[in-house]
Design an enzyme around this catalytic site. Structure first.
Site, PDB file in Angstrom:
ATOM      1  N   ASP A   1     -12.753   6.682  -3.888  1.00  0.00           N
ATOM      2  CA  ASP A   1     -12.238   6.574  -5.217  1.00  0.00           C
ATOM      3  C   ASP A   1     -12.664   7.176  -6.411  1.00  0.00           C
ATOM      4  O   ASP A   1     -11.802   7.958  -7.046  1.00  0.00           O
ATOM      5  CB  ASP A   1     -12.563   5.113  -5.421  1.00  0.00           C
ATOM      6  CG  ASP A   1     -11.823   4.102  -4.695  1.00  0.00           C
ATOM      7  OD1 ASP A   1     -10.539   4.431  -4.112  1.00  0.00           O
ATOM      8  OD2 ASP A   1     -12.297   2.977  -4.481  1.00  0.00           O
TER       9      ASP A   1
ATOM     10  N   LYS B   1     -13.831  -4.053   1.473  1.00  0.00           N
ATOM     11  CA  LYS B   1     -14.469  -2.787   0.964  1.00  0.00           C
ATOM     12  C   LYS B   1     -16.140  -3.049   1.168  1.00  0.00           C
ATOM     13  O   LYS B   1     -16.736  -2.057   1.687  1.00  0.00           O
ATOM     14  CB  LYS B   1     -14.175  -2.361  -0.239  1.00  0.00           C
ATOM     15  CG  LYS B   1     -12.984  -1.482  -0.490  1.00  0.00           C
ATOM     16  CD  LYS B   1     -12.723  -0.769  -1.689  1.00  0.00           C
ATOM     17  CE  LYS B   1     -11.381  -0.476  -2.019  1.00  0.00           C
ATOM     18  NZ  LYS B   1     -11.341   0.544  -3.124  1.00  0.00           N
TER      19      LYS B   1
ATOM     20  N   SER C   1       0.826  -1.177  -0.185  1.00  0.00           N
ATOM     21  CA  SER C   1      -0.069   0.195   0.066  1.00  0.00           C
ATOM     22  C   SER C   1       0.906   1.303  -0.062  1.00  0.00           C
ATOM     23  O   SER C   1       1.828   1.387   0.642  1.00  0.00           O
ATOM     24  CB  SER C   1      -0.989   0.220   1.201  1.00  0.00           C
ATOM     25  OG  SER C   1      -1.401   1.398   1.296  1.00  0.00           O
TER      26      SER C   1
END
Length: 280
Positions: free
Chosen positions: A108, A71, A20
């Protein structure tokens, strides 16, 4: 970086998490802003995410960015969620409020629109239709962001028409099979690749980008490599392009504001830091 007993803590959770970029971005911003805070990576076992997140209720941790594969679970445990998160059926941000409730968002799409604003100056999502390639969570989030931004028509293009229809119908968008991509590209102001095609040098999508108007902007959410085969094809046609790294950085900006109460400083070249870390 100076930490104290009052340091504000946030982080990112996923599995795997070692690659990440979020800790690099957020900690660089924290250091530049002189904020007493830290941003750390977490990796929890599959099946244990909900218990992990529930234990953070009350604000001892300000919030989490959430990446694959959690998610969907992140959205499910939230007490309140944004339109973006509900429409995408996924959350990449959890904010832990002091009253014990959890707020979920999906930044996003904001990151995607921010990338357009940065790398394609003058782009207006209200100016015409856009086409999105793919039918996964990334495509769903992109579609929701364009709808919320006032785009008059969103077109979902996917190999399997039924999957495209599943995304399109709730958002009032149109669905096309990949074999009809040329028709979907007619008159668009943008095309977004929301698939993993082209990732780490894999084969890119074979789509008729020449069917797009000369003024169309072409974006690829993949950021490794920075110039994917999809973007190279677009550049060869003279189209303006937007890369996935700009989106990655863009989605982190509102997350930082959620966690630390102010926008990240613009004095740090986090793009260069990310390019160095990714070996791009």
């Amino acid at each position: 970086m100076s930490l104290s007993g009052a340091s504000r803590v946030a982080g990112v959770v996923g599995r795997p998490i070692v690659h990440s970029m979020s800790p690099i971005l957020h900690n660089a911003w924290l250091a530049a802003a002189g904020i007493d805070g830290v941003y750390v990576p977490f990796s929890t076992q599959p099946g244990r995410f909900t218990a992990f997140a529930e234990a953070l209720r009350g604000g001892s941790v300000a919030g989490l960015n959430v990446t694959l594969p959690f998610k969907g679970e992140a959205l499910a445990l939230a007490d309140e969620a944004s339109f973006r998160a509900r429409s995408a059926e996924a959350a990449n941000v959890l904010v832990f409020r002091e009253d014990g409730t959890i707020f979920a968002d999906n930044t996003d799409g904001l990151g995607m629109l921010g990338a357009f604003a940065e790398q394609a100056p003058g782009f207006d999502p209200k100016a015409g239709p856009v086409a999105i390639l793919g039918a996964g969570g990334a495509a769903r989030g992109a579609a929701a962001a364009f709808v919320e931004a006032g785009c008059p028509q969103v077109r979902i293009v996917n190999r399997t028409l039924l999957k495209a229809q599943e995304i399109a119908q709730p958002l009032g968008a149109q669905a096309y099979p990949l074999t009809e991509a040329a028709a979907a590209f007619e008159g668009v102001i943008a095309v977004v690749n929301a698939t993993s095609a082209g990732l780490s040098g894999s084969a890119g999508l074979e789509v008729p980008l020449e069917a797009t108007p000369a003024t169309a902007v072409v974006m690829d959410m993949v950021y490794k490599p920075l110039k994917t085969p999809f973007l190279l094809q677009a550049e060869a046609l003279g189209r303006r392009t937007v890369d996935g790294l700009a989106m990655l950085i863009g989605q982190a900006v509102p997350s930082f504001e959620y966690f630390y109460g102010e926008p990240p400083p613009k004095t740090v070249d986090v793009r260069s830091l990310a390019i160095q870390a990714l070996g791009l």
